[in-house]
Design a protein around this motif. Structure first.
Motif, PDB file in Angstrom:
ATOM      1  N   LYS A 264      85.705  64.266  49.047  1.00  0.00           N
ATOM      2  CA  LYS A 264      85.093  65.587  49.120  1.00  0.00           C
ATOM      3  C   LYS A 264      86.156  66.682  49.126  1.00  0.00           C
ATOM      4  O   LYS A 264      86.055  67.672  48.407  1.00  0.00           O
ATOM      5  CB  LYS A 264      84.236  65.656  50.388  1.00  0.00           C
ATOM      6  CG  LYS A 264      83.766  67.023  50.813  1.00  0.00           C
ATOM      7  CD  LYS A 264      83.117  66.901  52.193  1.00  0.00           C
ATOM      8  CE  LYS A 264      82.781  68.257  52.765  1.00  0.00           C
ATOM      9  NZ  LYS A 264      81.743  68.943  51.989  1.00  0.00           N
ATOM     10  N   PHE A 265      87.197  66.501  49.934  1.00  0.00           N
ATOM     11  CA  PHE A 265      88.216  67.540  50.046  1.00  0.00           C
ATOM     12  C   PHE A 265      89.215  67.502  48.891  1.00  0.00           C
ATOM     13  O   PHE A 265      89.777  68.536  48.515  1.00  0.00           O
ATOM     14  CB  PHE A 265      88.906  67.451  51.406  1.00  0.00           C
ATOM     15  CG  PHE A 265      88.052  68.018  52.503  1.00  0.00           C
ATOM     16  CD1 PHE A 265      88.136  69.347  52.852  1.00  0.00           C
ATOM     17  CD2 PHE A 265      87.118  67.213  53.144  1.00  0.00           C
ATOM     18  CE1 PHE A 265      87.319  69.886  53.831  1.00  0.00           C
ATOM     19  CE2 PHE A 265      86.282  67.743  54.137  1.00  0.00           C
ATOM     20  CZ  PHE A 265      86.391  69.085  54.466  1.00  0.00           C
ATOM     21  N   LEU A 266      89.415  66.342  48.304  1.00  0.00           N
ATOM     22  CA  LEU A 266      90.299  66.269  47.138  1.00  0.00           C
ATOM     23  C   LEU A 266      89.686  66.951  45.913  1.00  0.00           C
ATOM     24  O   LEU A 266      90.390  67.434  45.033  1.00  0.00           O
ATOM     25  CB  LEU A 266      90.624  64.814  46.808  1.00  0.00           C
ATOM     26  CG  LEU A 266      91.618  64.122  47.765  1.00  0.00           C
ATOM     27  CD1 LEU A 266      91.683  62.636  47.476  1.00  0.00           C
ATOM     28  CD2 LEU A 266      93.001  64.755  47.659  1.00  0.00           C
ATOM     29  N   ARG A 267      88.359  66.984  45.861  1.00  0.00           N
ATOM     30  CA  ARG A 267      87.677  67.634  44.729  1.00  0.00           C
ATOM     31  C   ARG A 267      87.822  69.154  44.746  1.00  0.00           C
ATOM     32  O   ARG A 267      87.711  69.801  43.718  1.00  0.00           O
ATOM     33  CB  ARG A 267      86.174  67.297  44.750  1.00  0.00           C
ATOM     34  CG  ARG A 267      85.819  65.919  44.246  1.00  0.00           C
ATOM     35  CD  ARG A 267      84.337  65.808  43.955  1.00  0.00           C
ATOM     36  NE  ARG A 267      83.529  66.092  45.128  1.00  0.00           N
ATOM     37  CZ  ARG A 267      83.126  65.182  46.017  1.00  0.00           C
ATOM     38  NH1 ARG A 267      83.499  63.911  45.864  1.00  0.00           N
ATOM     39  NH2 ARG A 267      82.382  65.509  47.046  1.00  0.00           N
ATOM     40  N   MET A 268      88.069  69.719  45.905  1.00  0.00           N
ATOM     41  CA  MET A 268      88.115  71.167  46.025  1.00  0.00           C
ATOM     42  C   MET A 268      89.268  71.752  45.232  1.00  0.00           C
ATOM     43  O   MET A 268      90.390  71.246  45.290  1.00  0.00           O
ATOM     44  CB  MET A 268      88.241  71.583  47.499  1.00  0.00           C
ATOM     45  CG  MET A 268      87.010  71.249  48.320  1.00  0.00           C
ATOM     46  SD  MET A 268      87.214  71.723  50.034  1.00  0.00           S
ATOM     47  CE  MET A 268      85.742  70.981  50.748  1.00  0.00           C
ATOM     48  N   GLY A 269      88.999  72.798  44.488  1.00  0.00           N
ATOM     49  CA  GLY A 269      90.034  73.474  43.722  1.00  0.00           C
ATOM     50  C   GLY A 269      90.224  72.944  42.313  1.00  0.00           C
ATOM     51  O   GLY A 269      91.001  73.508  41.534  1.00  0.00           O
ATOM     52  N   ARG A 270      89.531  71.868  41.980  1.00  0.00           N
ATOM     53  CA  ARG A 270      89.672  71.332  40.633  1.00  0.00           C
ATOM     54  C   ARG A 270      88.922  72.196  39.628  1.00  0.00           C
ATOM     55  O   ARG A 270      87.900  72.743  39.925  1.00  0.00           O
ATOM     56  CB  ARG A 270      89.128  69.907  40.561  1.00  0.00           C
ATOM     57  CG  ARG A 270      90.039  68.909  41.275  1.00  0.00           C
ATOM     58  CD  ARG A 270      89.546  67.496  41.072  1.00  0.00           C
ATOM     59  NE  ARG A 270      90.430  66.534  41.747  1.00  0.00           N
ATOM     60  CZ  ARG A 270      90.190  65.233  41.809  1.00  0.00           C
ATOM     61  NH1 ARG A 270      89.101  64.737  41.245  1.00  0.00           N
ATOM     62  NH2 ARG A 270      91.023  64.429  42.420  1.00  0.00           N
TER      63      ARG A 270
END
Length: 308
Positions: free
Chosen positions: A302-308
């Motif tokens: 969830k947090f790794l997806r942010m900003g993509r």
């Protein structure tokens, strides 16, 4: 006595007139004015600017951690200290029951009046506060208890003493602990969600945000002072920062917006608590029974997806 924000001037005038009519015994006129005030309030709050929402999130009467703790939880037992340095009153942490279910509860404590705000350092935690939170999360993980966090801080305390005791390291470790938990973590942004001081408790499986709360990497005033060297441009900064619940939902930073009573949570704290409680119950039910590895994996993804 109601504290009105600057943009609430028309509502203040109508409510004052309604009160005067009521005192004069003219109940029909008072009721009509009160109804007009409510319509005006609803109209104003349906089109708030980001800077106006920031003002609502900071309203002196906005409910904080003690209010939600008293109305949503029972049998609360607080834990004190980080077992390394001392106790930090800017963070409240312990164990309670939510709808009869044992949970861990951690949140920023801002204080309710001048004396208590100074005591709680306006919700700006030092390293020992985050280490206390880690200690409670460790215990929750060990005993399989869901973790509920209430985020309401301008940011972590930036003082020399906090830096000397490892502020950045404590925030990083708290964030890492959130990510590594094998139990559900539901984070609630209830007022101000400021910078790493907020993220340290908000890295959850579900991040819920009250309608008029704000959540950002820096305060609008801080952003304005960096970009324009002028704090008076805070309203422009708030517009550019996309710190409102609607913006953050669109960006995928939060999962759910929790509607507030008309005029903000400060006008009906109990109504705000009821809405928040229903949202938390739904989030916990959705996460119940999920395998431990899946909880960790989904949270990280969830947090790794942010900003993509």
């Amino acid at each position: 006595m109601t504290t009105y924000l600057e943009f609430e001037g028309p509502v203040a005038a109508l409510e004052t007139s309604a009160a005067q009519a009521s005192m004069a015994g003219n109940s029909a006129e008072a009721a009509a004015l009160a109804e007009r005030a409510q319509r005006q309030l609803k109209d104003i709050y349906s089109r708030l600017s980001p800077w106006q929402r920031t003002q609502v999130a900071r309203h002196p009467a906005r409910p904080h951690m003690p209010h939600y703790l008293a109305r949503l939880f029972t049998d609360f037992v607080a834990l004190a200290g980080d077992r390394q340095f001392g106790e930090d009153p800017a963070i409240t942490a312990g164990f309670a029951r939510f709808n009869g279910r044992p949970v861990a509860v951690i949140g920023h404590a801002k204080g309710e009046d001048t004396a208590s705000r100074i005591h709680h350092n306006f919700g700006m935690a030092r390293p020992e506060g985050y280490r206390k939170a880690i200690r409670v999360m460790d215990l929750a993980d060990r005993f399989g208890l869901p973790v509920i966090t209430l985020v309401d801080t301008p940011g972590a305390f930036p003082g020399v003493d906090a830096e000397e005791r490892g502020q950045a390291e404590a925030i990083a470790r708290s964030t890492r602990k959130c990510l590594s938990l094998g139990v559900p973590l539901v984070a609630l942004i209830v007022g101000e969600g400021g910078s790493g001081g907020a993220v340290a408790l908000a890295t959850g499986n579900r991040v819920l945000m009250l309608e008029h709360a704000i959540y950002s990497v820096i305060s609008p005033e801080g952003c304005a002072s960096i970009l324009w060297r002028e704090g008076s441009k805070a309203a422009d900064a708030a517009e550019a920062m996309r710190l409102t619940a609607a913006d953050l939902k669109n960006l995928g930073v939060i999962d759910q917006i929790v509607e507030e009573p008309v005029g903000g949570a400060h006008r009906d704290p109990d109504g705000a608590a009821t809405s928040l409680g229903e949202a938390v119950a739904g989030a916990l039910d959705a996460l119940a029974g999920a395998p431990l590895d899946r909880l960790r994996m989904d949270r990280r993804a969830k947090f790794l997806r942010m900003g993509r």
